[in-house]
Design a protein around this motif. Structure first.
Motif, mmCIF file in Angstrom:
data_model
loop_
_atom_site.group_PDB
_atom_site.id
_atom_site.type_symbol
_atom_site.label_atom_id
_atom_site.label_comp_id
_atom_site.label_asym_id
_atom_site.label_seq_id
_atom_site.Cartn_x
_atom_site.Cartn_y
_atom_site.Cartn_z
ATOM 1 N N TYR A 104 0.940 -1.179 -0.179
ATOM 2 C CA TYR A 104 -0.046 0.037 -0.096
ATOM 3 C C TYR A 104 0.789 1.262 -0.029
ATOM 4 C CZ TYR A 104 -3.070 3.402 1.714
ATOM 5 O OH TYR A 104 -3.735 4.635 2.004
ATOM 6 N N ALA A 105 1.983 1.302 0.807
ATOM 7 C CA ALA A 105 2.804 2.474 1.123
ATOM 8 C C ALA A 105 3.496 2.721 -0.380
ATOM 9 C CB ALA A 105 3.478 2.334 2.105
ATOM 10 N N THR A 106 4.213 1.544 -0.871
ATOM 11 C CA THR A 106 5.162 1.878 -1.943
ATOM 12 C C THR A 106 4.477 2.010 -3.289
ATOM 13 O OG1 THR A 106 6.735 0.309 -0.832
ATOM 14 C CG2 THR A 106 6.821 0.403 -3.046
ATOM 15 N N TRP A 107 3.412 0.957 -3.466
ATOM 16 C CA TRP A 107 2.609 1.364 -4.783
ATOM 17 C C TRP A 107 1.539 2.019 -4.860
ATOM 18 C CZ3 TRP A 107 5.940 -0.241 -8.006
ATOM 19 C CH2 TRP A 107 7.108 -1.353 -7.737
ATOM 20 N N HIS A 108 1.108 2.456 -3.814
ATOM 21 C CA HIS A 108 0.059 3.478 -3.866
ATOM 22 C C HIS A 108 0.375 4.892 -3.258
ATOM 23 C CE1 HIS A 108 -4.039 4.850 -3.876
ATOM 24 N NE2 HIS A 108 -3.856 5.478 -2.823
ATOM 25 N N LEU A 109 0.800 4.877 -2.502
ATOM 26 C CA LEU A 109 1.129 6.499 -1.778
ATOM 27 C C LEU A 109 2.335 6.845 -2.186
ATOM 28 C CD1 LEU A 109 0.311 6.055 2.126
ATOM 29 C CD2 LEU A 109 -1.254 7.165 0.130
ATOM 30 N N LEU A 110 3.559 6.251 -2.388
ATOM 31 C CA LEU A 110 4.616 6.745 -2.547
ATOM 32 C C LEU A 110 4.890 6.931 -3.990
ATOM 33 C CD1 LEU A 110 7.405 4.981 -0.136
ATOM 34 C CD2 LEU A 110 6.196 7.271 0.049
ATOM 35 N N ARG A 111 4.383 5.981 -4.754
ATOM 36 C CA ARG A 111 4.361 5.867 -6.270
ATOM 37 C C ARG A 111 3.702 7.112 -6.979
ATOM 38 N NH1 ARG A 111 2.135 1.414 -10.286
ATOM 39 N NH2 ARG A 111 -0.023 2.209 -9.106
ATOM 40 N N ARG A 112 2.401 7.336 -6.246
ATOM 41 C CA ARG A 112 1.660 8.383 -6.670
ATOM 42 C C ARG A 112 2.136 9.777 -6.341
ATOM 43 N NH1 ARG A 112 -3.592 7.081 -8.376
ATOM 44 N NH2 ARG A 112 -4.298 9.010 -7.594
#
Length: 209
Positions: A104-112
């Protein structure tokens, strides 16, 4: 001073407050760190400074080295956020929860966040909002895991049966989950807070610089 720190030396020599600069250089931590960097005992990199105990003195040294061109500029807010994510993920109690939080943190929040920031440094406000979203995800995961494996299907968060759905209490801060129906549109969607958080990301009214 070491040739590696020549730019720093030139900047300090041209300052109007030479006495202040000399006192700063002679300080115990500053003198030791710069000596190690100049001699090669410690690599002249951001990563080498990251290994030192965190504090205002080390961050001041870093900022001076960046300002003089001795070190390249770096997005410090993003670095702090990545550290926070790592600490949050590794401290979670369950293996499955750690996997979910990492994705969730890597592929949703940080990537976006990286995509929406378009190469610019993120702001303190952006960092704060993402950290709030991560805390919400942790609270939700803790609640889901507390329901037990017989009623909670991680990572979807869906009850396993209709009876489980009806008996299940409401999630923290949310409404009771709707009972499962026979139609796909009646089935509850995963309750991880990604969809709700999209509105807070850049371009959707939040995380603005």
């Amino acid at each position: 001073m070491s040739p590696k720190l020549q730019a720093l030396n030139d900047a300090l020599a041209s300052t109007e407050r030479v006495g202040t600069a000399m006192r700063w250089l002679s300080g115990g931590i500053v003198s030791t760190v710069l000596s190690d960097l100049g001699s090669g005992r410690r690599p002249l990199t951001h990563e080498a400074l990251d290994e030192l105990p965190a504090g205002k003195v080390v961050e001041h040294i870093r900022s001076v080295l960046v300002a003089t061109g001795t070190l390249p500029q770096r997005d410090e807010q993003m670095v702090r956020l990545e550290r926070h994510v790592n600490d949050l993920v590794t401290s979670h109690a369950t293996v499955e929860g750690r996997k979910i939080l990492h994705r969730y943190a890597t592929w949703h929040l940080l990537r976006r966040l990286r995509r929406r920031s378009r190469g610019n440094d993120i702001t303190h406000t952006q960092l704060t909002v993402v950290r709030q979203h991560l805390r919400a995800a942790v609270h939700l995961l803790n609640w889901l895991e507390a329901q037990g494996p017989d009623t909670c299907d991680l990572p979807s968060g869906r009850p396993r049966t209709l009876d489980d759905q009806r008996r299940r209490p409401s999630p923290p801060g949310g409404r009771p989950l709707r009972a499962l129906g026979s139609r796909p549109e009646d089935r509850p969607r995963p309750q991880l807070p990604g969809r709700q958080m999209e509105r807070s990301l850049p371009g959707n009214g939040g995380l603005q610089s």
